[in-house]
Design an enzyme around this catalytic site. Structure first.
Site, PDB file in Angstrom:
ATOM      1  N   HIS A  14       6.323  14.052  -4.531  1.00  0.00           N
ATOM      2  CA  HIS A  14       4.836  14.155  -4.166  1.00  0.00           C
ATOM      3  C   HIS A  14       4.162  13.178  -5.627  1.00  0.00           C
ATOM      4  O   HIS A  14       3.748  13.999  -6.497  1.00  0.00           O
ATOM      5  CB  HIS A  14       4.577  15.624  -4.523  1.00  0.00           C
ATOM      6  CG  HIS A  14       3.190  16.043  -4.030  1.00  0.00           C
ATOM      7  ND1 HIS A  14       3.101  16.825  -2.885  1.00  0.00           N
ATOM      8  CD2 HIS A  14       1.969  15.525  -4.416  1.00  0.00           C
ATOM      9  CE1 HIS A  14       1.543  16.969  -2.809  1.00  0.00           C
ATOM     10  NE2 HIS A  14       1.031  16.186  -3.747  1.00  0.00           N
ATOM     11  N   ARG A  70      -9.672  -3.507  -2.126  1.00  0.00           N
ATOM     12  CA  ARG A  70     -10.553  -4.316  -1.036  1.00  0.00           C
ATOM     13  C   ARG A  70      -9.502  -5.286  -0.404  1.00  0.00           C
ATOM     14  O   ARG A  70      -9.942  -5.667   0.900  1.00  0.00           O
ATOM     15  CB  ARG A  70     -11.448  -5.055  -1.946  1.00  0.00           C
ATOM     16  CG  ARG A  70     -12.585  -4.013  -2.619  1.00  0.00           C
ATOM     17  CD  ARG A  70     -13.353  -3.215  -1.855  1.00  0.00           C
ATOM     18  NE  ARG A  70     -14.146  -2.337  -2.624  1.00  0.00           N
ATOM     19  CZ  ARG A  70     -15.556  -2.649  -2.960  1.00  0.00           C
ATOM     20  NH1 ARG A  70     -15.905  -3.901  -2.583  1.00  0.00           N
ATOM     21  NH2 ARG A  70     -16.324  -1.939  -3.822  1.00  0.00           N
ATOM     22  N   ASP A 137       0.198   9.218   5.258  1.00  0.00           N
ATOM     23  CA  ASP A 137      -0.689  10.631   4.798  1.00  0.00           C
ATOM     24  C   ASP A 137      -2.043  10.518   5.571  1.00  0.00           C
ATOM     25  O   ASP A 137      -2.922   9.682   5.512  1.00  0.00           O
ATOM     26  CB  ASP A 137      -0.950  10.849   3.619  1.00  0.00           C
ATOM     27  CG  ASP A 137      -1.668  11.916   3.026  1.00  0.00           C
ATOM     28  OD1 ASP A 137      -2.759  11.713   2.498  1.00  0.00           O
ATOM     29  OD2 ASP A 137      -1.358  13.088   3.252  1.00  0.00           O
ATOM     30  N   GLY A 169      -5.828  15.659   1.530  1.00  0.00           N
ATOM     31  CA  GLY A 169      -7.439  15.905   1.486  1.00  0.00           C
ATOM     32  C   GLY A 169      -7.731  17.173   1.154  1.00  0.00           C
ATOM     33  O   GLY A 169      -6.775  18.246   1.169  1.00  0.00           O
ATOM     34  N   GLU A 199      -2.779  24.685  -1.342  1.00  0.00           N
ATOM     35  CA  GLU A 199      -3.129  24.370  -2.779  1.00  0.00           C
ATOM     36  C   GLU A 199      -4.367  24.960  -3.236  1.00  0.00           C
ATOM     37  O   GLU A 199      -4.323  25.640  -4.157  1.00  0.00           O
ATOM     38  CB  GLU A 199      -3.309  23.017  -2.861  1.00  0.00           C
ATOM     39  CG  GLU A 199      -3.549  22.521  -4.337  1.00  0.00           C
ATOM     40  CD  GLU A 199      -3.918  20.880  -4.312  1.00  0.00           C
ATOM     41  OE1 GLU A 199      -4.043  20.610  -5.477  1.00  0.00           O
ATOM     42  OE2 GLU A 199      -3.821  20.329  -3.233  1.00  0.00           O
TER      43      GLU A 199
END
Length: 336
Positions: A14, A70, A137, A169, A199
């Protein structure tokens, strides 16, 4: 213990791609895009910039760093340098959580993005002896368009290192069931399910990740400690939690290290791995996270080595790779 952990062969299950950018790399990217980003171009100023008020502020800061990536050369450099830092800490294998949607929506073509991470993966194996794999993800805050695009990139580009499908997120206000069709398709294509859950929300989010997303591993999952039935279920069905203690404190998900539920989870028979999540942002390393876990669980060297073996077993590495890594950990422990 410190020297034992430093030399111990390890895996990371993770750890986030952009969140692993070192202060040096973040500062270089910030300087490259100076005037177009709030991120400091001075590495010394990043510690203050990475002082998070709460989880929402963490996401805001995290996305500002994402915005520094970018072009495909930025992606390649970032990935290679993350691998260098992991290998320096004796990480032999890492499943890096990658969010292609964030780069694609900023104008990097999906094909170029995947070619960049694959080029870095091959270079890292050659130069540092580390194996990288990808967990693509979904950034949950971006909703179903992000899920659609993440799945499209995963299935159409399918880089060689892609091994699992995730969801990250904010958890608050982002229900898990809406992502079920995307996880169903990813799993049908042979990808493992490894969403974040529990979480900053309660056990119900973990239940949803298991029931709706067929989670094989859970990112964080610390609120399972509030639900004995859930802990028993996770233990019985062998669904491990990816634990990152310092991260949980820095995002205010847990009030202090002393209050972290790691020992409660392990005491209930839940499988866990120790991970660093977004290490430079949280002022930590995988070595420091093992040291924290050793204190919380009152482990000696043998116990720490067993934590490392457990992470190998919980990984999505192939059986031969797992066997070789466990043998390396055994040999290291016998020499130490």
């Amino acid at each position: 213990m410190t020297s034992f952990i430093a030399g111990l062969p390890k895996v990371e299950l993770h750890v986030h791609h952009v969140g692993s950018a070192s202060p040096r790399i973040v500062a270089e990217l910030a300087a490259r895009h100076e005037g177009r980003s709030p991120v400091p171009a001075d590495p010394a100023a990043l510690a203050d910039y990475f002082a998070f008020r709460d989880f929402a502020h963490f996401i805001e800061v995290y996305l500002s760093v994402v915005d520094l990536i970018r072009d495909d050369e930025d992606v390649r450099t970032l990935t290679y340098e993350v691998a260098r830092e992991l290998a320096r800490q004796q990480v032999r294998y890492a499943e890096l959580t990658v969010t292609p949607y964030s780069s694609v929506k900023r104008g990097i073509a999906a094909k170029a993005f995947c070619e960049a991470i694959e080029d870095a993966r091959r270079g890292a194996r050659r130069d540092f002896g580390i194996e990288l794999r990808w967990c693509f993800d979904i950034p949950g805050e971006a909703g179903l368009p992000a899920a659609e695009e993440t799945l499209r990139v995963a299935l159409e580009e399918r880089p060689d290192g892609l091994i699992s499908f995730g969801l990250g997120g904010p958890e608050v206000g982002v229900p898990r069931p809406q992502f079920k069709p995307y996880f169903d398709q990813a799993r049908a294509a042979g990808l493992h399910s490894a969403p974040h859950a529990g979480e900053t929300t309660g056990p119900e989010t973990i239940w949803s990740a298991v029931r709706d997303l067929d989670a094989e591993r859970i990112g964080h999952g610390i609120s399972a400690a509030q639900d004995p039935e859930l802990m028993a279920y996770l233990a019985e069905h062998g669904i491990p939690l990816e634990i990152s203690p310092t991260s949980n404190v820095r995002t205010r998900a847990v009030a202090s290290i002393e209050e972290h539920p790691l020992a409660v989870l392990v005491g209930a028979g839940v499988q866990v791995s120790i991970n660093s999540d977004d290490p430079p942002m949280f002022g930590t390393t995988i070595e420091e996270e093992y040291a924290v876990a050793a204190r919380l669980l009152d482990l000696d060297d043998a116990g720490v080595a067993e934590l490392a073996r457990g992470a190998v077993r919980q990984s999505f590495l192939d059986p031969a790779g797992k066997e070789a890594l466990i043998a390396e950990i055994d040999a290291y422990q016998n020499r130490a």
